[in-house]
Design a protein around this motif. Structure first.
Motif, PDB file in Angstrom:
ATOM      1  N   ARG A  84      37.556  10.492 -28.108  1.00 52.40           N
ATOM      2  CA  ARG A  84      38.531  11.507 -27.268  1.00 52.40           C
ATOM      3  C   ARG A  84      39.626  10.471 -26.482  1.00 52.40           C
ATOM      4  O   ARG A  84      40.665  10.652 -26.460  1.00 52.40           O
ATOM      5  N   GLU A  85      38.833   9.657 -25.827  1.00 54.52           N
ATOM      6  CA  GLU A  85      39.790   8.707 -24.808  1.00 54.52           C
ATOM      7  C   GLU A  85      40.364   8.078 -25.671  1.00 54.52           C
ATOM      8  O   GLU A  85      41.692   7.626 -25.425  1.00 54.52           O
ATOM      9  N   ARG A  86      40.022   7.301 -26.630  1.00 49.96           N
ATOM     10  CA  ARG A  86      40.543   6.334 -27.787  1.00 49.96           C
ATOM     11  C   ARG A  86      42.095   7.310 -28.101  1.00 49.96           C
ATOM     12  O   ARG A  86      43.179   6.614 -28.289  1.00 49.96           O
ATOM     13  N   ALA A  87      41.637   8.293 -28.609  1.00 49.75           N
ATOM     14  CA  ALA A  87      42.925   9.312 -29.360  1.00 49.75           C
ATOM     15  C   ALA A  87      43.969   9.343 -28.311  1.00 49.75           C
ATOM     16  O   ALA A  87      45.299   9.369 -28.304  1.00 49.75           O
ATOM     17  N   ALA A  88      43.557   9.668 -27.073  1.00 49.57           N
ATOM     18  CA  ALA A  88      44.530   9.891 -25.834  1.00 49.57           C
ATOM     19  C   ALA A  88      45.139   8.577 -25.325  1.00 49.57           C
ATOM     20  O   ALA A  88      46.506   8.701 -25.228  1.00 49.57           O
ATOM     21  N   LEU A  89      44.537   7.495 -25.411  1.00 53.75           N
ATOM     22  CA  LEU A  89      45.074   6.297 -25.277  1.00 53.75           C
ATOM     23  C   LEU A  89      46.112   5.878 -26.440  1.00 53.75           C
ATOM     24  O   LEU A  89      47.356   5.196 -25.843  1.00 53.75           O
ATOM     25  N   THR A 111      45.067  12.325 -33.411  1.00 49.02           N
ATOM     26  CA  THR A 111      44.853  12.991 -32.328  1.00 49.02           C
ATOM     27  C   THR A 111      44.591  14.293 -32.048  1.00 49.02           C
ATOM     28  O   THR A 111      43.941  14.868 -31.402  1.00 49.02           O
ATOM     29  N   ARG A 112      45.066  15.179 -33.283  1.00 49.60           N
ATOM     30  CA  ARG A 112      44.786  16.625 -33.138  1.00 49.60           C
ATOM     31  C   ARG A 112      43.370  16.791 -33.442  1.00 49.60           C
ATOM     32  O   ARG A 112      42.655  17.769 -33.300  1.00 49.60           O
ATOM     33  N   GLU A 113      42.579  16.029 -34.109  1.00 48.34           N
ATOM     34  CA  GLU A 113      41.065  15.768 -34.263  1.00 48.34           C
ATOM     35  C   GLU A 113      40.425  15.930 -33.148  1.00 48.34           C
ATOM     36  O   GLU A 113      39.287  16.455 -33.191  1.00 48.34           O
ATOM     37  N   HIS A 114      41.041  15.455 -31.987  1.00 44.45           N
ATOM     38  CA  HIS A 114      40.379  15.425 -30.722  1.00 44.45           C
ATOM     39  C   HIS A 114      40.886  16.358 -29.704  1.00 44.45           C
ATOM     40  O   HIS A 114      40.407  16.554 -28.667  1.00 44.45           O
ATOM     41  N   PHE A 115      42.145  16.683 -30.037  1.00 47.98           N
ATOM     42  CA  PHE A 115      42.841  17.865 -29.043  1.00 47.98           C
ATOM     43  C   PHE A 115      43.496  18.947 -29.837  1.00 47.98           C
ATOM     44  O   PHE A 115      44.383  18.680 -30.716  1.00 47.98           O
ATOM     45  N   PRO A 116      42.790  20.177 -29.426  1.00 45.34           N
ATOM     46  CA  PRO A 116      43.588  21.419 -30.226  1.00 45.34           C
ATOM     47  C   PRO A 116      44.900  21.423 -29.478  1.00 45.34           C
ATOM     48  O   PRO A 116      45.355  20.750 -28.684  1.00 45.34           O
ATOM     49  N   LEU A 120      46.956  19.077 -26.731  1.00 45.99           N
ATOM     50  CA  LEU A 120      47.781  18.248 -27.208  1.00 45.99           C
ATOM     51  C   LEU A 120      49.003  18.265 -26.389  1.00 45.99           C
ATOM     52  O   LEU A 120      49.913  17.210 -25.942  1.00 45.99           O
ATOM     53  N   VAL A 121      49.502  19.579 -26.204  1.00 49.08           N
ATOM     54  CA  VAL A 121      50.820  19.600 -25.259  1.00 49.08           C
ATOM     55  C   VAL A 121      50.622  19.160 -24.113  1.00 49.08           C
ATOM     56  O   VAL A 121      51.192  18.595 -23.407  1.00 49.08           O
ATOM     57  N   ARG A 122      49.424  19.560 -23.395  1.00 48.78           N
ATOM     58  CA  ARG A 122      48.926  19.133 -22.038  1.00 48.78           C
ATOM     59  C   ARG A 122      48.911  17.665 -21.953  1.00 48.78           C
ATOM     60  O   ARG A 122      49.438  17.106 -20.996  1.00 48.78           O
ATOM     61  N   LEU A 123      48.168  17.069 -22.781  1.00 50.63           N
ATOM     62  CA  LEU A 123      48.202  15.594 -23.078  1.00 50.63           C
ATOM     63  C   LEU A 123      49.512  15.099 -22.932  1.00 50.63           C
ATOM     64  O   LEU A 123      49.835  14.119 -22.204  1.00 50.63           O
ATOM     65  N   THR A 124      50.544  15.566 -23.745  1.00 48.37           N
ATOM     66  CA  THR A 124      51.842  15.090 -23.700  1.00 48.37           C
ATOM     67  C   THR A 124      52.737  15.229 -22.372  1.00 48.37           C
ATOM     68  O   THR A 124      53.313  14.384 -22.102  1.00 48.37           O
ATOM     69  N   MET A 125      52.252  16.373 -21.849  1.00 43.56           N
ATOM     70  CA  MET A 125      53.016  16.508 -20.635  1.00 43.56           C
ATOM     71  C   MET A 125      52.470  15.730 -19.762  1.00 43.56           C
ATOM     72  O   MET A 125      53.235  15.127 -18.960  1.00 43.56           O
ATOM     73  N   ALA A 126      51.051  15.280 -19.626  1.00 40.70           N
ATOM     74  CA  ALA A 126      50.465  14.240 -18.754  1.00 40.70           C
ATOM     75  C   ALA A 126      51.177  12.921 -18.920  1.00 40.70           C
ATOM     76  O   ALA A 126      51.585  12.204 -17.977  1.00 40.70           O
ATOM     77  N   VAL A 127      51.347  12.440 -20.084  1.00 41.98           N
ATOM     78  CA  VAL A 127      52.222  11.169 -20.414  1.00 41.98           C
ATOM     79  C   VAL A 127      53.476  11.326 -19.838  1.00 41.98           C
ATOM     80  O   VAL A 127      53.970  10.514 -19.373  1.00 41.98           O
ATOM     81  N   SER A 128      54.075  12.384 -19.997  1.00 45.93           N
ATOM     82  CA  SER A 128      55.631  12.633 -19.632  1.00 45.93           C
ATOM     83  C   SER A 128      55.626  12.612 -17.910  1.00 45.93           C
ATOM     84  O   SER A 128      56.515  11.757 -17.740  1.00 45.93           O
TER      85      SER A 128
END
Length: 155
Positions: A84-89, A111-116, A120-128
């Motif tokens: 999951r961390e690898r997918a996020a990175l 990435t969708r395999e680890h983030f519903p 995934l939207v929340r992760l993208t917001m975090a990156v943004s």
């Protein structure tokens, strides 16, 4: 190097909005440790010493190990990160470097395999949001607290 501009008081309404956006990411339900890794990796890519310093300190305060923090820049070659961390990175790198080829379909699928979808939207917001902070800090030369001298040894 000297700071160019203290940007907080120059655009208080926008800064309040950015702080609210940042808080919403922090409260999104994504793991705190994962958010630290995302912030640190994006800040490394963007060359933001202020944010690299801040987010590595915050991660240590929350229990992250020195070894993993040192290896974030080389996460692909380290066994210390979860799938999951690898997918996020990987997602963080692609979104941060979006002008270099976008976000490939295979990365999206992996990435969708680890983030519903909602995560995934929340992760993208975090990156943004960390990219916004990086751009402000680099553009206006925010300076991290100095604890060591240029020789690399603490006083």
């Amino acid at each position: 190097m000297k700071p160019r501009l203290d940007y907080f008081p120059k655009a208080p309404d926008q800064m309040k909005g950015l702080l609210a956006f940042n808080r919403s990411v922090e409260d999104s339900g994504l793991e705190r440790g994962l958010l630290h890794l995302v912030k640190l990796r994006a800040s490394q890519i963007n060359g933001c010493s202020f944010c690299v310093d801040m987010h590595s300190r915050e991660a240590r305060e929350d229990g992250e190990t020195e070894q993993r923090l040192h290896l974030v820049a080389a996460w692909r070659e380290s066994p210390l990160f979860t799938p999951r961390e690898r997918a996020a990175l990987a997602w963080t790198e692609a979104v941060t470097r979006i002008s270099e080829g976008g976000v490939p379909d295979d990365l999206f699928a992996a990435t969708r395999e680890h983030f519903p979808d909602a995560e995934l939207v929340r992760l993208t917001m975090a990156v943004s949001v960390i990219n916004v902070w990086n751009r402000l800090s680099v553009s206006f030369r925010a300076i991290h607290p100095v604890a060591e001298q240029p020789s690399g040894r603490a006083e």
